[in-house]
Design a protein around this motif. Structure first.
Motif: not given
Length: 395
Positions: A232-250
């Motif tokens: 939040n605004d008071e305390e933040t930290k950075t981590i390695p983001a993980r996941g999959e994002v599927w999108g429509k491409t052309w």
């Protein structure tokens, strides 16, 4: 005589002559065209000399006119060797049988060694080897060549990257390199997930991080999809983001397919010929005569002959001539269009990730030119567009 090899092949006889008038006998033999060589005279008056085997009857006829005795000491050369061999035919047959048996046994598979594979993969390889005819007790002449065996195993066994095939004596040696699934290394540095290309979000699966986009949202290349900065605004930290994002491409592709085409097909007829090859010299043993086909393709298999582990300068050659026919294919515009679309799909599949799928396609432009249907096709693809981007100062 000058050429001893000729007299060896035709045969020669060592003759002993005793009595009176030996010089006259030699003169008579010379006049009658009988070749004489290595003449030797003893103190007793007897003479030894060689004559060709074919001139024995001439010698006997000439000797009747003189008071001398003729005796044949021994015969030399190929005819006499053959005669002795036939007298000892049992030994000759036994020797030839031994050589034939050893040669046959030297060209049979007596061992299969597989290295570099775990027990499960080794079992699969042995199972496939049995299917393609490589097993203990089979002749090397009936097996495929080493390159074909290597190709067959690579195609049939999924979890091998490469397999080396070598035939040493009567044993097949297989060196296997198995596929190793790369271990996903943990990202040590904090990172975001960003878009690799323009797309419309189809679905998301976020394991770690803060999603910044929603389903059905249009995103640009390089846009942050999942933030590695959480809190939040008071305390933040950075981590390695993980996941999959599927999108429509052309993707836009171009394809063309001919309305008329000519190609070769096998008719099903074939003729096999078998031969023994000695160096560059070949002796046919089966399948004589011409193929009888107007058009054909020839496949040649060469099987070297081995003897006790050594490869002899002898090979068994099998040639298969397969008859071919020219086939003219005529397509309607609709059929050529469908063939062109299928060709475009295959080409596209080579340029998109393996886990991506084609969702939709639209023909933007179609025309017939120079006997070909030309297409411009617009494909919609669903693929994972997320990739990691390290978080730097200022992000």
């Amino acid at each position: 005589m000058k050429n001893r090899w000729i007299t060896f092949l035709s045969g020669r006889v060592l003759v002993r002559a005793d009595g009176q008038g030996l010089e006259l006998l030699l003169n008579k033999m010379t006049r009658d065209g009988i070749a004489i060589w290595k003449v030797k005279r003893f103190k007793s008056g007897a003479m030894l000399f060689y004559i060709p085997l074919r001139d024995i009857h001439k010698l006997r006829k000439a000797a009747r006119r003189f008071e001398c005795r003729i005796s044949f000491v021994r015969g030399e050369g190929a005819p006499f060797l053959w005669k002795r061999l036939f007298k000892n035919s049992g030994f000759l047959v036994g020797m030839l049988s031994f050589i034939i048996i050893i040669t046959v046994l030297s060209n049979i598979t007596w061992g299969i060694e597989i290295k570099g594979a775990n027990p499960e993969t080794e079992h699969k390889i042995r199972k496939e080897l049995t299917k393609i005819g490589v097993q203990i007790g089979t002749s090397h002449f009936l097996n495929q060549d080493l390159e074909k065996i290597q190709r067959e195993l690579t195609e049939r066994v999924d979890n091998i990257t490469w397999i080396g095939v070598e035939l040493k004596g009567t044993t097949f040696h297989f060196q296997v390199v198995e596929k190793t699934e790369p271990k996903k290394q943990e990202t040590r540095s904090p990172s975001h997930l960003v878009a690799t290309k323009k797309a419309v979000i189809e679905k998301m699966f976020v394991e770690k991080g803060k999603p910044l986009v929603k389903v059905n949202q249009f995103v640009e290349k390089g846009q942050i999809l999942v933030s590695g900065t959480i809190g939040n605004d008071e305390e933040t930290k950075t981590i390695p983001a993980r996941g999959e994002v599927w999108g429509k491409t052309w993707y836009q592709t171009h394809a063309e397919f001919p309305l008329q085409s000519t190609f070769q097909v096998f008719s099903g007829e074939e003729k096999r010929t078998h031969a023994l090859k000695f160096g560059s010299f070949s002796v046919p043993v089966w399948g004589f005569g011409k193929t009888g086909f107007k058009n054909y393709e020839v496949e040649t298999e060469v099987h070297p002959v081995r003897f006790l582990g050594w490869q002899l300068p002898l090979a068994y050659v099998e040639k298969t001539a397969r008859a071919t026919e020219e086939y003219e294919r005529s397509l309607t515009k609709k059929e050529a269009r469908e063939a062109g679309r299928e060709l475009a799909r295959r080409d596209l599949a080579k340029n998109i990730p393996e886990d991506a799928r084609i969702d939709d396609e639209i023909i933007l432009h179609e025309e017939v030119e120079n006997g070909k249907v030309k297409l411009t096709i617009y494909f919609q693809v669903i693929e994972n567009i997320a990739k990691e981007k390290p978080i730097t100062q200022g992000d």
